[in-house]
Design a protein around this motif. Structure first.
Motif, PDB file in Angstrom:
ATOM      1  N   GLN A  81      55.223  23.462  34.137  1.00  0.00           N
ATOM      2  CA  GLN A  81      54.129  22.919  33.336  1.00  0.00           C
ATOM      3  C   GLN A  81      54.124  21.409  33.486  1.00  0.00           C
ATOM      4  N   ILE A  82      52.942  20.840  33.682  1.00  0.00           N
ATOM      5  CA  ILE A  82      52.833  19.395  33.825  1.00  0.00           C
ATOM      6  C   ILE A  82      53.154  18.731  32.492  1.00  0.00           C
ATOM      7  N   GLU A  83      54.154  17.871  32.509  1.00  0.00           N
ATOM      8  CA  GLU A  83      54.570  17.132  31.313  1.00  0.00           C
ATOM      9  C   GLU A  83      53.960  15.738  31.280  1.00  0.00           C
ATOM     10  N   GLU A  84      53.844  15.128  32.473  1.00  0.00           N
ATOM     11  CA  GLU A  84      53.322  13.766  32.548  1.00  0.00           C
ATOM     12  C   GLU A  84      52.732  13.527  33.933  1.00  0.00           C
ATOM     13  N   LEU A 115      42.245  16.105  38.984  1.00  0.00           N
ATOM     14  CA  LEU A 115      42.410  17.510  39.363  1.00  0.00           C
ATOM     15  C   LEU A 115      43.231  18.327  38.370  1.00  0.00           C
ATOM     16  N   TYR A 116      44.208  17.699  37.730  1.00  0.00           N
ATOM     17  CA  TYR A 116      45.155  18.417  36.885  1.00  0.00           C
ATOM     18  C   TYR A 116      45.234  17.782  35.502  1.00  0.00           C
ATOM     19  N   ALA A 117      45.802  18.535  34.556  1.00  0.00           N
ATOM     20  CA  ALA A 117      45.925  18.048  33.184  1.00  0.00           C
ATOM     21  C   ALA A 117      47.324  18.337  32.652  1.00  0.00           C
ATOM     22  N   VAL A 118      47.782  17.492  31.742  1.00  0.00           N
ATOM     23  CA  VAL A 118      49.066  17.724  31.071  1.00  0.00           C
ATOM     24  C   VAL A 118      48.977  19.082  30.375  1.00  0.00           C
TER      25      VAL A 118
END
Length: 63
Positions: A29-32, A14-17
């Motif tokens: 912000q997604i880091e990991e 569903l999500y990305a770094v």
């Protein structure tokens, strides 16, 4: 434990770094994206860990 690992698989789909998301009061912000948790970097530079299961169970806004 199996449920947490499955949640990690779904979250990766569903999500990305690098993607900006908001969940409840937390925005960052997604880091990991790990096996059981996802780490977000907030605008203030704080790293926040969120259980992948929470990302599936609660409303998440993506920017």
């Amino acid at each position: 434990i199996a449920g947490q690992i499955l949640a990690g698989i779904y979250v990766r789909e569903l999500y990305a770094v690098g993607q900006q998301i908001q969940i409840g009061e937390i925005e960052g912000q997604i880091e990991e994206i790990g096996t059981v948790k996802t780490t977000l970097l907030t605008e203030s530079g704080e790293l926040v860990s969120v259980a992948n299961r929470v990302l599936l169970e609660q409303r998440v806004s993506s920017h």
